[in-house]
Design an enzyme around this catalytic site. Sequence first.
Site, short mmCIF file in Angstrom:
data_model
loop_
_atom_site.label_atom_id
_atom_site.label_comp_id
_atom_site.label_asym_id
_atom_site.label_seq_id
_atom_site.Cartn_x
_atom_site.Cartn_y
_atom_site.Cartn_z
N ARG A 234 12.47 -0.59 -28.58
CA ARG A 234 13.66 -0.93 -27.82
C ARG A 234 13.25 -1.23 -26.39
O ARG A 234 12.33 -0.61 -25.84
CB ARG A 234 14.68 0.20 -27.86
CG ARG A 234 15.29 0.43 -29.24
CD ARG A 234 16.03 -0.79 -29.77
NE ARG A 234 17.21 -1.08 -29.00
CZ ARG A 234 18.42 -0.56 -29.24
NH1 ARG A 234 18.59 0.29 -30.25
NH2 ARG A 234 19.45 -0.88 -28.50
N ASP A 258 9.37 -8.15 -28.04
CA ASP A 258 10.44 -8.80 -28.80
C ASP A 258 11.79 -8.21 -28.42
O ASP A 258 12.82 -8.70 -28.89
CB ASP A 258 10.19 -8.63 -30.30
CG ASP A 258 11.17 -9.41 -31.17
OD1 ASP A 258 11.36 -10.62 -30.90
OD2 ASP A 258 11.74 -8.82 -32.11
N GLU A 263 19.26 -5.96 -23.35
CA GLU A 263 19.95 -5.94 -24.64
C GLU A 263 20.55 -4.58 -24.98
O GLU A 263 21.29 -4.48 -25.96
CB GLU A 263 18.97 -6.28 -25.76
CG GLU A 263 18.33 -7.65 -25.68
CD GLU A 263 17.37 -7.85 -26.83
OE1 GLU A 263 17.75 -8.55 -27.79
OE2 GLU A 263 16.26 -7.30 -26.79
N HIS A 289 13.87 -11.44 -29.78
CA HIS A 289 14.36 -10.46 -30.76
C HIS A 289 14.32 -11.04 -32.18
O HIS A 289 15.33 -11.11 -32.88
CB HIS A 289 15.77 -9.99 -30.42
CG HIS A 289 16.03 -8.57 -30.87
ND1 HIS A 289 16.46 -7.59 -30.05
CD2 HIS A 289 15.88 -7.98 -32.09
CE1 HIS A 289 16.59 -6.45 -30.71
NE2 HIS A 289 16.23 -6.67 -31.96
N SER A 292 13.81 -9.11 -37.17
CA SER A 292 14.37 -9.25 -38.52
C SER A 292 14.73 -10.69 -38.86
O SER A 292 15.42 -10.94 -39.85
CB SER A 292 15.64 -8.39 -38.65
OG SER A 292 16.66 -8.87 -37.78
#
Length: 316
Positions: A234, A258, A263, A289, A292
């Site tokens: 994070r 990333d 955020e 980011h 995923s």
Amino acid sequence: MTQAHRILVTQPIHAEVHARLARLGEVDVYPGPGALTRDELAARLRHATALMGFMTDRVDDALLAEAPHLRVVSAALKGYDSYDAAACARRGIHFASVPDLLTAPTAELGIGLAIALGRHVLAGDARVREGRFAGWRPQFYGRGLAGSQVAVIGLGNLGRALCERLRPFGCQLVGVDPVAPPTSGVVRVGLDAALASADFVLIAAPLTPDTIGLIGAAQIAASRPGTLWVNVGRGSVVDEAAMLAGLERGHVGGYAADVFAFEDWSLADRPREIAPALRQCPRTVFTPHLGSAVREVRLAIEHAAAEAIERVLVPG
């Protein structure tokens, strides 16, 4: 089946997931771009039975108080610190997240960022694209993973997945985590000891009160000169201003990320952007980011979030 339910989805989703939710009732999908403001989210939730939310949302008790019909909050994400799960429970609202599907693709990206940073991939790419590559030259010498000492900060699902992918490179692995169970092949050490000897530091820690600013000026100063840092945990686990200062004085060998502090919606004092000086620093590799961002994974995450809504709204 009844069509009385109203399901708010705060980001665009795949058509098949939309169709799945539509079998439960009316689906209100925010088309973007960007994210709903707090007032827009409250207005759309006023008559909603279910919410499928994403990382762009902050759901707290005050917001829930404005959603009298809400029965389920399904977060299509892993780290849900911007969702007040306890407030949902107090109000009798079911809360669900998707903890495991993001682990493997995020770990893959973490390894890719480490290689890109250590092997000067961005600088080499620029040299070729600028037409300045005239054949092999003794240049862009960097550091590979093979034989390197790698410290993994956080040994939850993501940290362990990183370790599994690092072992075939022949890395010497040390791990930092005061609560996680033992991890095969990883020597557990304290943070100071890990930073003093690591060639690479991979950050996989979640955002908690104990990890905010875990990597700050003191930790960066205590790290080995030239250390390469990769953050796929994070953003606010790292003090980005301190990391920039370390880069500017030459102590930090490079920083790849990333995830970014701006955020972290749950933090009222979060920055509102990535500092321009950090964005422009040449010894960095940044991705938006993408942990995923694999088509099959994102579809599976949306289906898992939809299934959580079905379990609550479908009788029996």
